[in-house]
Write an enzyme that holds these catalytic residues in place. Structure first.
Site, PDB file in Angstrom:
ATOM      1  N   GLY A 284       6.984 -11.500 -16.486  1.00 44.59           N
ATOM      2  CA  GLY A 284       8.285 -12.081 -16.157  1.00 44.59           C
ATOM      3  C   GLY A 284       8.563 -13.478 -16.650  1.00 44.59           C
ATOM      4  O   GLY A 284       9.704 -13.938 -16.578  1.00 44.59           O
ATOM      5  N   PRO A 327       2.373 -10.060 -19.024  1.00 44.99           N
ATOM      6  CA  PRO A 327       3.548 -10.563 -19.734  1.00 44.99           C
ATOM      7  C   PRO A 327       3.944  -9.674 -20.903  1.00 44.99           C
ATOM      8  O   PRO A 327       3.089  -9.073 -21.547  1.00 44.99           O
ATOM      9  CB  PRO A 327       3.088 -11.928 -20.251  1.00 44.99           C
ATOM     10  CG  PRO A 327       1.603 -11.795 -20.411  1.00 44.99           C
ATOM     11  CD  PRO A 327       1.158 -10.847 -19.329  1.00 44.99           C
ATOM     12  N   CYS A 397      30.978   1.243 -33.741  1.00 48.51           N
ATOM     13  CA  CYS A 397      32.325   1.563 -33.272  1.00 48.51           C
ATOM     14  C   CYS A 397      32.445   1.315 -31.777  1.00 48.51           C
ATOM     15  O   CYS A 397      32.570   2.249 -30.975  1.00 48.51           O
ATOM     16  CB  CYS A 397      32.659   2.999 -33.628  1.00 48.51           C
ATOM     17  SG  CYS A 397      32.748   3.189 -35.398  1.00 48.51           S
ATOM     18  N   GLU A 398      32.326   0.063 -31.405  1.00 53.73           N
ATOM     19  CA  GLU A 398      32.432  -0.399 -30.019  1.00 53.73           C
ATOM     20  C   GLU A 398      32.951  -1.820 -30.097  1.00 53.73           C
ATOM     21  O   GLU A 398      32.326  -2.658 -30.772  1.00 53.73           O
ATOM     22  CB  GLU A 398      31.055  -0.482 -29.363  1.00 53.73           C
ATOM     23  CG  GLU A 398      30.368   0.817 -29.057  1.00 53.73           C
ATOM     24  CD  GLU A 398      30.862   1.439 -27.756  1.00 53.73           C
ATOM     25  OE1 GLU A 398      30.760   2.662 -27.660  1.00 53.73           O
ATOM     26  OE2 GLU A 398      31.333   0.692 -26.872  1.00 53.73           O
TER      27      GLU A 398
HETATM   28  C1  LIG Z   1       8.873  -5.224 -17.717  1.00 55.09           C
HETATM   29  C2  LIG Z   1       7.612  -5.357 -16.970  1.00 55.09           C
HETATM   30  C3  LIG Z   1       6.680  -6.333 -17.325  1.00 55.09           C
HETATM   31  C4  LIG Z   1       6.935  -7.360 -18.394  1.00 55.09           C
HETATM   32  O1  LIG Z   1       8.011  -8.167 -18.132  1.00 55.09           O
HETATM   33  P1  LIG Z   1       8.354  -9.418 -19.087  1.00 55.09           P
HETATM   34  O2  LIG Z   1       9.520 -10.034 -18.469  1.00 55.09           O
HETATM   35  O3  LIG Z   1       8.641  -8.846 -20.440  1.00 55.09           O
HETATM   36  O4  LIG Z   1       7.151 -10.299 -19.104  1.00 55.09           O
HETATM   37  C5  LIG Z   1       5.499  -6.371 -16.630  1.00 55.09           C
HETATM   38  N1  LIG Z   1       5.225  -5.482 -15.655  1.00 55.09           N
HETATM   39  C6  LIG Z   1       6.089  -4.528 -15.298  1.00 55.09           C
HETATM   40  C7  LIG Z   1       5.729  -3.582 -14.228  1.00 55.09           C
HETATM   41  C8  LIG Z   1       7.307  -4.432 -15.930  1.00 55.09           C
HETATM   42  O5  LIG Z   1       8.176  -3.486 -15.560  1.00 55.09           O
END
Ligand SMILES: *Cc1c(COP(=O)(O)O)cnc(C)c1O
Length: 474
Positions: A284, A327, A397-398
């Protein structure tokens, strides 16, 4: 996040200058451009020592250009930070859904990272790459974690064959795995339990509640029942807990809070005779798409999470669990740019000027899906001052197929190369064939060398799966 006010940028060159605010050891997720970006003697943008205009002449347009140094640097910074700040074991696993292909798996694996996969297809891709690299089945099993809120029976069976850890999302999956486990009996199935901790973070704000409206994972109030069930199944080897609270996060507090809450739940497992020694805090961490984005560095983020988890463990008198982070965006996002060729132009007096490129929502669905913002430069006019404000449109086409609104650009000509920064995550992996556009090629660049890692699709590829029933021809 719909601020469309352009920042004053005098030229592509000026933009590059301020792209990397940190001197010395920049964190890839804080850089607006790949770490190797520079301007060469032809006044053209270069990534990984390769001239963007030449790359497009050679490999076609549009083109994803992945900078190996930036990707490797991000991998290393995560590993090194965990090694220096966390006193227990740790593992960094790449969230493959950001962009999975054989070359990326092999680069990330060679940096010592593992993988989070969310489908049979991602599992298969990872497996094939690691096998080709000569990993043993035992090593492969240790490197892969399998996610998903509705894994099919086929996918679960493939996961059991591979022997990877399964991150169990719900009751149906727990029961299915128990049945599958009883049939084999020879070995136990390594699992983590996914929880929805009541912490959610999507953009710049986060919320903490008792319960979250999410399709993923067990609700905290199910914890007693789940722990009881799992502790009674000898075929399940429950190693720990997982949670993922969102994406493109700039705050550090949410993951630190998460570390604390989950440590309490690890402790609670003891009441059920469970030894929960793994804590997966998800991914995240955000990246810098525009000058307004201000994520912490990889180092800073890992430091905060590590300290929060250790502190919580100390206060609960719990040994430090193996701390896992997964990540995606912050590993690969800043490492890639997309090069397009500029085509038509439409001027609506006193309203807007559109400049169209030869791709759009099919190779980058993020703007139309999430109103995501991007920054662009004209690769072959890097020193020319910006003189006009234009909106970059795709060719689909949007009406909503707009890549970037109100961008400051120098005067362009058809045939110029427009480069969109920060397209490594959730671009190729979300790409489609909308309007029957073949998906672009991807090249890996390093030290002046460019290697194809994903071939461009052809028109024949587009009709490969089509079937024409005989009776339609009579
Ligand atoms: C999408 C996701 C991630 C990675 O998220 P990022 O924001 O790209 O780092 C990690 N774990 C799970 C379970 C996810 O769904």
């Amino acid at each position: 996040m719909l601020s469309t006010e352009p920042r004053k940028s005098h030229s592509g060159k000026d933009y590059l200058k301020k792209a990397n605010l940190e001197q010395g050891k920049p964190s890839p997720n804080q850089s607006l451009v790949p770490l190797t970006a520079k301007i060469n003697h032809r006044d053209c943008l270069e990534i990984g020592g390769c001239d963007l205009k030449t790359l497009i002449e050679q490999f076609g347009s549009p083109l994803y250009v992945l900078d190996e140094i930036t990707l490797r640097t991000a991998c290393r910074q995560y590993r090194e930070a965990f090694n220096s700040y966390y006193q227990g074991n740790s593992q960094v696993i790449y969230a493959s859904k950001a962009w999975s292909c054989l070359a990326i798996v092999s680069i990330v694996a060679s940096e010592g990272l593992g993988f989070d996969v969310v489908s049979g297809g991602e599992l298969y891709t990872t497996l094939k790459a690691l096998e080709t690299m000569g990993y043993t089945p035992e090593q492969i099993a240790q490197q892969i974690y399998f996610h998903g809120n509705n894994k099919s029976l086929e996918e679960l069976k493939l996961a059991l064959e591979v022997g990877c850890t399964i991150i169990v999302d719900n009751w149906l999956e727990l029961e299915t795995l128990t049945q599958l486990g009883k049939q084999t009996e020879t070995k136990t199935i390594p699992i983590l339990l996914r929880l929805t901790p009541g912490i959610e973070c999507h953009t710049h704000e986060y919320i903490r509640t008792g319960h979250l409206d999410s399709k993923f994972g067990f609700d905290p109030n199910q914890l007693d029942a789940v722990f009881t069930y799992v502790s009674q199944q000898s075929c399940l080897d429950c190693r720990g807990l997982h949670a993922h609270i969102g994406s493109q996060i700039f705050e550090e507090q949410p993951h630190q809070d998460l570390g604390e809450v989950m440590t309490e739940w690890l402790k609670k497992g003891q009441n059920y005779g469970l030894v929960l020694s793994e804590l997966n805090i998800g991914g995240g961490l955000g990246i810098r798409y525009t000058e307004d984005d201000d994520p912490p560095s990889i180092d800073q983020w890992v430091k905060g999470v590590s300290q929060a988890v250790m502190k919580a463990c100390d206060s609960h008198q719990l040994p430090y669990p193996k701390l896992i982070a997964e990540p995606g965006r912050s590993l690969v996002g800043s490492a890639c740019v997309t090069g397009y060729t500029i085509g038509s132009r439409k001027e609506i007096p006193e309203l807007r000027t559109y400049i169209a490129v030869d791709g759009g929502m099919s190779d980058n669905p993020r703007p139309i899906t999430y109103q995501s913002l991007y920054r662009v430069v004209v690769a072959n006019r890097m020193s020319e001052p910006s003189t006009e404000t234009v909106t970059i449109a795709g060719k689909h086409c949007e009406s909503g197929d707009i890549l970037v609104k109100n961008s400051q650009l120098p005067q362009t000509q058809p045939g110029d190369i427009l480069v969109v920064m920060g397209t490594g995550a959730y671009n190729h992996s979300m790409a489609s064939n909308y309007n029957r556009l073949p998906r672009p090629a991807a090249v890996l660049v390093k030290d002046g060398e460019a290697n194809l890692i994903v071939e461009r699709e052809t028109y024949d590829d587009l009709i490969r799966q089509d079937q024409l029933p005989e009776r339609l021809l009579s």
